[in-house]
Design a protein around this motif. Structure first.
Motif, PDB file in Angstrom:
ATOM      1  N   GLY A   7      64.844  81.885   8.279  1.00  0.00           N
ATOM      2  CA  GLY A   7      64.546  82.265   9.717  1.00  0.00           C
ATOM      3  C   GLY A   7      64.221  83.558   9.932  1.00  0.00           C
ATOM      4  N   ALA A   8      63.122  84.159  10.161  1.00  0.00           N
ATOM      5  CA  ALA A   8      62.805  85.545  10.535  1.00  0.00           C
ATOM      6  C   ALA A   8      62.757  85.855  11.860  1.00  0.00           C
ATOM      7  N   GLY A   9      63.570  85.316  12.741  1.00  0.00           N
ATOM      8  CA  GLY A   9      63.889  85.481  14.265  1.00  0.00           C
ATOM      9  C   GLY A   9      64.997  86.911  14.346  1.00  0.00           C
ATOM     10  N   PRO A  10      65.001  87.388  15.305  1.00  0.00           N
ATOM     11  CA  PRO A  10      65.990  88.469  15.323  1.00  0.00           C
ATOM     12  C   PRO A  10      67.323  88.350  14.665  1.00  0.00           C
ATOM     13  N   ALA A  11      67.759  87.053  14.641  1.00  0.00           N
ATOM     14  CA  ALA A  11      69.230  86.891  13.885  1.00  0.00           C
ATOM     15  C   ALA A  11      69.021  87.090  12.394  1.00  0.00           C
ATOM     16  N   GLY A  12      68.100  86.316  12.048  1.00  0.00           N
ATOM     17  CA  GLY A  12      67.752  86.492  10.341  1.00  0.00           C
ATOM     18  C   GLY A  12      67.475  87.814   9.844  1.00  0.00           C
ATOM     19  N   LEU A  13      66.460  88.620  10.665  1.00  0.00           N
ATOM     20  CA  LEU A  13      66.054  90.127  10.339  1.00  0.00           C
ATOM     21  C   LEU A  13      67.196  90.957  10.598  1.00  0.00           C
ATOM     22  N   ALA A  16      69.608  90.723   7.776  1.00  0.00           N
ATOM     23  CA  ALA A  16      68.755  91.392   6.350  1.00  0.00           C
ATOM     24  C   ALA A  16      68.925  92.699   6.568  1.00  0.00           C
ATOM     25  N   LEU A  17      68.313  93.461   7.640  1.00  0.00           N
ATOM     26  CA  LEU A  17      68.441  94.621   7.842  1.00  0.00           C
ATOM     27  C   LEU A  17      69.834  95.258   7.576  1.00  0.00           C
ATOM     28  N   ARG A  18      70.737  94.914   8.458  1.00  0.00           N
ATOM     29  CA  ARG A  18      72.264  95.279   8.215  1.00  0.00           C
ATOM     30  C   ARG A  18      72.635  95.349   6.930  1.00  0.00           C
ATOM     31  N   LEU A  19      72.350  94.227   6.390  1.00  0.00           N
ATOM     32  CA  LEU A  19      72.880  93.942   4.901  1.00  0.00           C
ATOM     33  C   LEU A  19      72.318  94.850   3.878  1.00  0.00           C
ATOM     34  N   ALA A  20      71.149  95.098   4.092  1.00  0.00           N
ATOM     35  CA  ALA A  20      70.214  96.048   3.054  1.00  0.00           C
ATOM     36  C   ALA A  20      70.633  97.428   3.282  1.00  0.00           C
ATOM     37  N   GLU A  21      71.096  97.793   4.442  1.00  0.00           N
ATOM     38  CA  GLU A  21      71.898  99.156   4.709  1.00  0.00           C
ATOM     39  C   GLU A  21      72.887  99.337   4.073  1.00  0.00           C
ATOM     40  N   LEU A  22      73.849  98.214   4.212  1.00  0.00           N
ATOM     41  CA  LEU A  22      75.163  98.062   3.694  1.00  0.00           C
ATOM     42  C   LEU A  22      75.439  98.071   1.880  1.00  0.00           C
ATOM     43  N   LEU A  29      66.122  87.648   0.186  1.00  0.00           N
ATOM     44  CA  LEU A  29      65.047  86.946   0.572  1.00  0.00           C
ATOM     45  C   LEU A  29      65.012  86.522   1.861  1.00  0.00           C
ATOM     46  N   VAL A  30      64.109  86.824   2.752  1.00  0.00           N
ATOM     47  CA  VAL A  30      64.043  85.956   4.212  1.00  0.00           C
ATOM     48  C   VAL A  30      62.610  84.874   4.075  1.00  0.00           C
ATOM     49  N   LEU A  31      63.155  83.606   4.487  1.00  0.00           N
ATOM     50  CA  LEU A  31      62.015  82.629   4.266  1.00  0.00           C
ATOM     51  C   LEU A  31      61.631  82.168   5.850  1.00  0.00           C
ATOM     52  N   GLU A  32      60.564  82.451   6.110  1.00  0.00           N
ATOM     53  CA  GLU A  32      59.894  81.838   7.510  1.00  0.00           C
ATOM     54  C   GLU A  32      59.013  80.905   7.240  1.00  0.00           C
ATOM     55  N   GLU A  33      58.860  79.998   8.388  1.00  0.00           N
ATOM     56  CA  GLU A  33      58.174  78.886   8.151  1.00  0.00           C
ATOM     57  C   GLU A  33      56.674  79.200   8.727  1.00  0.00           C
ATOM     58  N   HIS A  34      56.722  80.081   9.742  1.00  0.00           N
ATOM     59  CA  HIS A  34      55.370  80.281  10.460  1.00  0.00           C
ATOM     60  C   HIS A  34      54.452  81.619   9.488  1.00  0.00           C
ATOM     61  N   GLY A  35      53.491  81.686   9.826  1.00  0.00           N
ATOM     62  CA  GLY A  35      52.276  82.570   9.151  1.00  0.00           C
ATOM     63  C   GLY A  35      52.418  84.091   9.647  1.00  0.00           C
ATOM     64  N   ARG A 109      63.376  98.793   3.947  1.00  0.00           N
ATOM     65  CA  ARG A 109      64.788  98.605   3.215  1.00  0.00           C
ATOM     66  C   ARG A 109      64.659  97.793   1.937  1.00  0.00           C
ATOM     67  N   GLY A 110      63.489  97.006   1.623  1.00  0.00           N
ATOM     68  CA  GLY A 110      63.377  96.440   0.098  1.00  0.00           C
ATOM     69  C   GLY A 110      63.838  94.868   0.182  1.00  0.00           C
ATOM     70  N   VAL A 111      63.820  94.485   1.767  1.00  0.00           N
ATOM     71  CA  VAL A 111      63.909  93.092   1.984  1.00  0.00           C
ATOM     72  C   VAL A 111      62.823  92.369   1.592  1.00  0.00           C
ATOM     73  N   GLU A 112      62.904  91.054   0.801  1.00  0.00           N
ATOM     74  CA  GLU A 112      61.761  90.599   0.522  1.00  0.00           C
ATOM     75  C   GLU A 112      61.362  89.271   1.694  1.00  0.00           C
ATOM     76  N   LEU A 113      60.337  89.315   2.390  1.00  0.00           N
ATOM     77  CA  LEU A 113      59.932  88.283   3.339  1.00  0.00           C
ATOM     78  C   LEU A 113      58.751  87.315   2.979  1.00  0.00           C
ATOM     79  N   ARG A 114      59.103  86.140   2.885  1.00  0.00           N
ATOM     80  CA  ARG A 114      57.976  85.104   2.366  1.00  0.00           C
ATOM     81  C   ARG A 114      57.661  84.210   3.455  1.00  0.00           C
ATOM     82  N   LEU A 115      56.263  84.470   3.961  1.00  0.00           N
ATOM     83  CA  LEU A 115      55.946  83.657   5.089  1.00  0.00           C
ATOM     84  C   LEU A 115      55.390  82.206   4.835  1.00  0.00           C
TER      85      LEU A 115
END
Ligand code: FAD
Length: 397
Positions: A7-13, A16-22, A29-35, A109-115
């Motif tokens: 889920g690449a909504g505000p919660a998932g993102l 991911a952002l906070r963890l990439a900082e820490l 890897l963030v997986l999002e169902e939409h395009g 920050r290096g997070v991988e996002l797959r749409l």
């Protein structure tokens, strides 16, 4: 060791952002169902400046449409309460743009996002996700941020959020200019039984209008246009788009984790029960979940309890009080709501709370209002039994 967020909504993102900082060394890897991120939209996009400045200082200005300083609350019987903080307290966001800006920060920050990556199944014991078209992905720790419908919660043995209300939002181009610094809230059972309808200015000539109700959303929206409670000329305005979703009003789920899974955001019931607003609560939850993940150094079974304890410590009492307030408010009929707004005005609560209350941490305001108006409320023959009954019902159920 890989961490996968669904889920690449505000919660998932945000997570991911906070963890990439820490912990920049972790594979994320963030997986999002939409395009595309942020689409389709569903949210009214009203978020406190306190949350935005604290949690998203690099992001929110890229998505802001307007700022507001208060609200006009109207009942069906015509009572009106004006809450005016006399300074900007909330921003109206372009939600798709906000989510996209968060995604840009996460990618940086290096997070991988797959749409176009819809997860259809989870095998927790083997750490494998099934995706559409037979694809698979493996994970060490899984974070579910799939929104209100929480489509994967049951598969991992976590309850779904309760008290979801279908909601509709529409955007209008207005003929006449409107006062852009105030949102309008309508408490009227014909429009939104047990909840409220809203009008949020995007600028002088555009407004986002919506409501949440168990049924007949489009018919109620048409009625809202006809009633035009704020007198902004909705009926003669051009409706440019309509979208919808579910607001979460049942409070947080009791255990948002298992030994290898964390659940955050709407999927964990992390929205204010009073309004369904989720961004402020999920931003804190995502930060706590990321800190718990980083601190456990691969001992994933420790991450869930840490995250949950942190959430309860910071937001437990707040969420319980807001839930109680929601249940009591939902139990009132139109005449009682009318009496309640009058009692609040007469007790002088509104002026006092306008400048001191917090949009997100509402416990103080709710208790302050109760303390200030209990005499007026008890003296009111319509309101007293309703409030007491509502309170008893809320406490029992
Ligand atoms: C009408 C309405 C008005 C609202 N107004 C406000 C407001 O003014 N202010 C406020 O703070 N909040 C508001 N909210 C609530 C707010 O929108 C939510 O709290 C917030 O969007 C929750 O974020 P989330 O990341 O948990 O879920 P979402 O934003 O729903 O994101 C979940 C993401 O997961 C993806 N997904 C789901 N399942 C899968 C799967 N199986 N595989 C891959 N991807 C998947 C979805 O496509 C989506 O992108 C409103 C909600 C509604 C419905």
């Amino acid at each position: 060791m890989s961490i996968t967020v669904v889920g690449a909504g505000p919660a998932g993102l945000t997570y991911a952002l906070r963890l990439a900082e820490l912990a920049p060394h972790l594979e994320l890897l963030v997986l999002e169902e939409h395009g595309s991120v942020g689409w389709p939209p569903h949210c009214a996009g009203l978020v406190s400046l306190a949350t935005l400045n604290r949690e998203y200082p690099r992001v929110w200005r890229r998505a802001v449409l307007n700022t507001v300083r208060g609200a006009v609350i109207r009942s069906r019987g015509g009572s009106e309460v004006l809450i005016d903080a006399k300074r900007g307290v909330a921003a109206v966001l372009d939600r798709p743009r906000f989510d996209q800006a968060l995604a840009e920060e996460a990618l940086r920050r290096g997070v991988e996002l797959r749409l176009r990556a819809r997860v259809t199944g989870v095998d927790c014991s083997r750490g494998v996700l099934r995706l559409r078209e037979g694809r698979r992905a493996s994970f060490s720790l899984l974070v579910l941020a799939t929104g209100a419908l929480a489509s994967l919660n049951e598969q991992v043995g976590v309850e779904r959020p309760s008290a979801l209300l279908p909601a509709i939002n529409a955007e209008y181009e207005l003929q006449e200019p409107l006062e852009r610094e105030f949102v309008h809230l309508y408490l009227d059972s014909r429009l939104a039984p047990g909840f409220f309808a809203w009008l949020i200015p995007l600028d002088e000539y555009r407004a986002r209008v919506g409501l949440a109700a168990p049924s007949a959303l489009r018919a109620r929206l048409r009625l809202l246009e006809k009633l035009d409670p704020g007198g902004v000329g909705l009926l003669n305005s051009r409706r440019v788009r309509v979208y919808g979703g579910y607001v979460v009003t049942g409070g947080p789920i009791s255990k948002p984790y298992t030994s290898r899974v964390l659940v955050i955001g709407d999927a964990a019931g992390q929205a204010k029960p009073t309004t369904g607003g989720g961004i402020s609560i999920l931003s804190i939850a995502a930060r706590l979940a990321a800190a718990a993940t980083a601190a456990t150094e691969g001992e994933w079974h420790l991450a869930g309890p840490r995250y949950h304890e942190g959430f309860k410590r910071i937001l437990g009492r707040e969420m319980r009080t807001m839930l109680l307030a929601r249940k009591v408010l939902s139990s009132l009929n139109d005449a009682q709501v009318d009496a309640l707004l009058n009692a609040l005005s007469e007790a002088g609560v509104v002026e006092r709370l306008s400048s001191t209350s917090h949009m997100d941490f509402q416990r103080r305001a709710i208790l302050g209002a109760l303390r200030a108006m209990w005499r007026e409320a008890l003296a009111n023959r319509l309101l007293a039994p309703a409030l007491l009954m509502g309170l008893v019902r809320a406490l029992l159920g």
